[in-house]
Design an enzyme around this catalytic site. Structure first.
Site, PDB file in Angstrom:
ATOM      1  N   CYS A   1     -31.082 -23.941  25.838  1.00  0.00           N
ATOM      2  CA  CYS A   1     -31.041 -24.789  27.039  1.00  0.00           C
ATOM      3  C   CYS A   1     -31.910 -26.012  26.742  1.00  0.00           C
ATOM      4  CB  CYS A   1     -31.550 -24.024  28.260  1.00  0.00           C
ATOM      5  SG  CYS A   1     -30.836 -22.376  28.473  1.00  0.00           S
TER       6      CYS A   1
ATOM      7  N   CYS B   1     -40.948 -22.982  33.518  1.00  0.00           N
ATOM      8  CA  CYS B   1     -42.046 -23.795  34.067  1.00  0.00           C
ATOM      9  C   CYS B   1     -42.254 -23.440  35.538  1.00  0.00           C
ATOM     10  CB  CYS B   1     -41.771 -25.284  33.879  1.00  0.00           C
ATOM     11  SG  CYS B   1     -40.165 -25.837  34.465  1.00  0.00           S
TER      12      CYS B   1
END
Length: 335
Positions: A140, A266
């Site tokens: 990704c 994140c």
């Protein structure tokens, strides 16, 4: 009021606005998951003036003059310490106080000299331990910062950067063009495949796989100006772990036996971090966790790590004076 205005600087710059819908949601979830630590994390996340940006040098167009300037400003390098696989070719400078260099403009034919990033995003790259000649997959990959960082570490024999979203794919291509010389660009494969299909398309192909998964990005979500979109995101958030597990299963198929996989997000969310890794370990008898506590010991001066139970996982939490993160990192090996 849905939006809460942050206190602006005296220079008159535009202030960001916090989305109260998202903040209330985070307060409810993270006060349970992080306990008292959430109070500090909350202060940092809601204060963009405290955020820090590390400076990753581009070894293909090394900024010698900038290096001298950063030394004069008090910047220091991300110290390799006792970790033997820290690459000498990677140079990343950090400031102990909030500071941000201007971004370099994209110019066709000219390589940028540095990349601005959250320093914690280098930890998944370092955990992958990339070696020259290895076949590596960035599943990704957009916007491309971790792909750029991988190429600062070593020269892989084959680098496959994949991004399913067409808009983000264009961003990825531009990032690669801005930092990587053309001969090396030609050796990098860029694809627009649904990451959940990669394992079937290229089974047991890669020595190393990085899955920097789509997640509920805590920093950006907090400053959503559209409260309806924010509410929709929160509603969809419960489906993200399903996608993350499917991406990991595909990545495991694409990984050769004996290969290493690093999973990162994140977000602070336990459901998207530890719970996803637990699901993988419970459902794959050929996958083993790899202990990366050494990273936390080595870089405890530059990062604040949350205490978590899993041996294979680390969670960097934003802290005053060390405003990096959130960043979750887990490392797995295929037997």
């Amino acid at each position: 009021m849905i939006l809460t205005r942050l206190k602006g600087k005296s220079d008159g710059k535009l202030t960001k606005q916090i989305c109260k819908v998202v903040l209330d949601h985070f307060d409810k979830q993270y006060s349970k998951e992080l306990g008292d630590a959430w109070n500090t994390v909350r202060d940092v996340l809601t204060s963009p003036s405290w955020w820090q940006y590390a400076v990753l040098f581009n070894r293909f167009n090394y900024p010698f003059k900038l290096e001298k300037d950063l030394h004069l400003k008090g910047y220091h390098t991300l110290f390799p310490g006792s970790i033997p696989y820290y690459p000498k070719s990677m140079k990343c400078y950090l400031s102990r106080t909030p500071d941000r260099l201007p971004s370099e403009r994209h110019q066709i034919g000219n390589l940028k000299t540095y990349y601005l990033l959250n320093a914690a995003s280098l930890l998944p790259v370092l955990a992958l331990e990339l070696r020259d000649g290895e076949k590596v997959l960035d599943l990704c990959a957009a916007p491309g910062g971790k792909s750029i960082a991988l190429l600062q570490c070593a020269c892989p024999g084959y680098l496959h950067c994949n991004e399913y979203d067409s808009l983000r794919l264009r961003w990825l291509r531009q990032t690669l063009e801005s930092f990587i010389p053309q001969p090396l660009i030609n050796a990098i494969k860029v694809s627009e495949l649904d990451g959940r299909e990669m394992g079937d398309v290229q089974p047991e192909t890669f020595d190393k796989v990085l899955v920097d998964a789509p997640c509920s990005n805590d920093r950006s979500w907090l400053f959503s100006s559209d409260s309806q979109k924010a509410a929709c995101r929160i509603s969809q958030r419960r489906n993200l772990p399903v996608l993350q597990v499917e991406l990991l299963r595909s990545a495991i198929k694409a990984l050769r036996p004996g290969g290493l996989l690093v999973y990162s997000t994140c977000t602070l969310s336990k459901a998207e971090n530890q719970d996803v890794i637990s699901e993988i370990l419970n459902s794959h008898n050929n996958i083993m966790p790899v202990d990366i506590k050494g990273i936390a010991r080595t870089w405890s001066q530059d990062f604040t790590f949350a205490p978590i139970a899993q041996e294979c996982g680390l969670l960097v939490i934003p802290d005053k004076g060390k405003a990096w993160g959130p960043m979750y990192v887990a490392k797995l090996k295929k037997s």
